[in-house]
Design an enzyme around this catalytic site. Structure first.
Site, PDB file in Angstrom:
ATOM      1  CB  SER A 166      -0.907   0.000   1.237  1.00  0.00           C
ATOM      2  OG  SER A 166      -0.134  -0.161   2.407  1.00  0.00           O
ATOM      3  CB  THR A 182      -1.279   6.289   4.321  1.00  0.00           C
ATOM      4  OG1 THR A 182      -2.168   6.300   3.216  1.00  0.00           O
ATOM      5  CG2 THR A 182      -0.290   7.411   4.239  1.00  0.00           C
ATOM      6  CB  THR A 226      -0.330   6.437   0.571  1.00  0.00           C
ATOM      7  OG1 THR A 226      -1.221   5.329   0.555  1.00  0.00           O
ATOM      8  CG2 THR A 226      -0.944   7.547  -0.253  1.00  0.00           C
ATOM      9  NE  ARG A 241      -8.473   8.527  -3.871  1.00  0.00           N
ATOM     10  CZ  ARG A 241      -7.873   8.256  -2.723  1.00  0.00           C
ATOM     11  NH1 ARG A 241      -6.603   7.942  -2.701  1.00  0.00           N
ATOM     12  NH2 ARG A 241      -8.531   8.304  -1.581  1.00  0.00           N
ATOM     13  CB  THR A 288      -3.882   6.054   7.715  1.00  0.00           C
ATOM     14  OG1 THR A 288      -4.041   4.983   6.782  1.00  0.00           O
ATOM     15  CG2 THR A 288      -4.338   5.573   9.078  1.00  0.00           C
ATOM     16  N   GLY A 289      -6.529   6.242   6.057  1.00  0.00           N
ATOM     17  CA  GLY A 289      -7.933   5.882   5.859  1.00  0.00           C
ATOM     18  C   GLY A 289      -8.484   6.496   4.594  1.00  0.00           C
TER      19      GLY A 289
HETATM   20  N1  ASP Z   1      -5.412   7.922   2.976  1.00  0.00           N
HETATM   21  C1  ASP Z   1      -5.020   7.112   1.857  1.00  0.00           C
HETATM   22  C2  ASP Z   1      -5.746   7.584   0.624  1.00  0.00           C
HETATM   23  O1  ASP Z   1      -6.894   7.959   0.718  1.00  0.00           O
HETATM   24  C3  ASP Z   1      -5.248   5.661   2.046  1.00  0.00           C
HETATM   25  C4  ASP Z   1      -5.038   5.088   3.430  1.00  0.00           C
HETATM   26  O2  ASP Z   1      -4.352   5.658   4.242  1.00  0.00           O
HETATM   27  O3  ASP Z   1      -5.592   4.047   3.739  1.00  0.00           O
HETATM   28  O4  ASP Z   1      -5.175   7.521  -0.428  1.00  0.00           O
END
Ligand code: ASP
Length: 329
Positions: free
Chosen positions: A84, A186, A204, A214, A237-238
């Protein structure tokens, strides 16, 4: 997922570094009656442990937080097993690995790259944007051309595993990022160095199988990362769309400025994520967000929406441990 042997090896490594540093470099200073704990580094998810261990080498030898966070996040970036971040990251729906990263230092210098392809260490390109251009953000082919002009090597980042997973995904072509399943994640890292200065880095490959082009929160200063050297630093993150919507990490830092502890600030910011999702009738079980933060006193904290988010902490008091963040749901 690291196996038990890797884990034991890693524990031994971090334990020996910790003993060394505790005696030689780390200290707990008194600052207007309050203890200041420094250095400290925290980072998202279990790969934060190895990243922190790398950052600690700089922090424990009086190095700058900026150098520590860059060195730290380069570990998962360069690891093809981490799917990731960086090399080996899952591709977008067109099979292209596109990377997002940003970095911020104690002087509010910032640098960022988005939708960057073919470069293993986007965080170092972000730092070069910060230090060598009049701009703060480069994207896509422009970011790649800049990286190549700076001597970064063009490489294929799509590993056989990620390619196979993408081909499997193509059979249904359904974009449904799952909460806490590792199709994103991330590495965000923030640190306070021995001189009392803060910096942060965030990098990330973004949401797996996203649309080409995107961009998530991770390269957006104020969303995926924010540092204010007078107050504190936060990273996220998320689901990036949700974090961008409420300027996540800037919000966390501003809440700390108002006197909230890092954990309280992360919690309040997560509550805002819920409020915003409710306004849009967005089902909460489709979102995961995790915030982590430190303040100038070296206090740390985190909060997440759904259970299952953890972060790694390395300080004179905590020997590089993974801590489960509290969750709102
Ligand atoms: N925040 C990251 C994104 O939206 C992904 C993640 O951290 O899970 O690209």
């Amino acid at each position: 997922m690291a196996n038990r042997r890797d884990f034991l090896k890693l524990s031994a490594l971090t334990a020996s570094l910790f003993t060394f540093n505790k005696s030689k470099a780390a200290e707990v200073l008194s600052d207007s009656g309050k203890k200041t704990i420094k250095p400290i580094v925290i980072s998202t998810w279990r790969f934060g442990i190895e990243a922190n261990a790398e950052a600690w080498k700089t922090l424990s030898t009086n190095g700058r937080a900026l150098d520590a966070v860059e060195a730290g996040v380069k570990i998962p970036e360069g690891d093809p097993k981490e799917r990731s971040v960086g090399l080996g990251g899952r591709p977008d729906r067109d099979g292209r690995v596109t990377l997002d990263a940003c970095i911020m230092d104690e002087f509010s210098n910032i640098g960022s790259v988005a939708c960057l392809e073919h470069i293993v260490h986007p965080i170092s390109v972000a730092r070069a944007v910060m230090e060598k251009t009049p701009h703060v953000m480069l994207v896509g082919d422009g970011a790649l051309q800049f990286a190549l002009s700076q001597g970064f090597k063009k490489e294929n980042l799509l590993t056989a595993e990620s390619e196979a997973e993408w081909k499997e995904w193509l059979k249904k072509s359904e974009y449904k990022p799952k909460v806490n399943i590792e199709n994103h994640d991330t590495i965000g890292m923030v640190a306070l160095d021995m001189n009392g200065n803060l910096s942060g880095a965030c990098t990330t490959s973004g949401m797996a199988f996203k649309m080409h082009g995107r961009v998530g929160d991770s390269p957006i200063i104020g969303a995926g990362l924010y540092v204010d050297n007078e107050v504190g630093a936060a990273t996220a993150t998320g689901h990036g769309e949700e974090v961008i919507r409420m300027a996540g990490c800037h919000t966390v830092v501003e809440l700390m400025r108002q006197g909230l502890s890092p954990e309280e600030a992360c919690k309040k910011a997560t509550e805002r994520i819920i409020a915003s999702a409710k306004r849009r009738n967005k089902p909460l079980d489709e979102i995961q967000i995790g915030f982590i933060a430190i303040n100038k006193k070296g206090e740390h904290g985190a909060y997440c929406l759904q259970k299952g988010f953890n972060y790694a902490v390395y300080s004179p008091e905590i020997n590089n441990k993974l801590i489960d963040a509290k969750s709102l749901l």
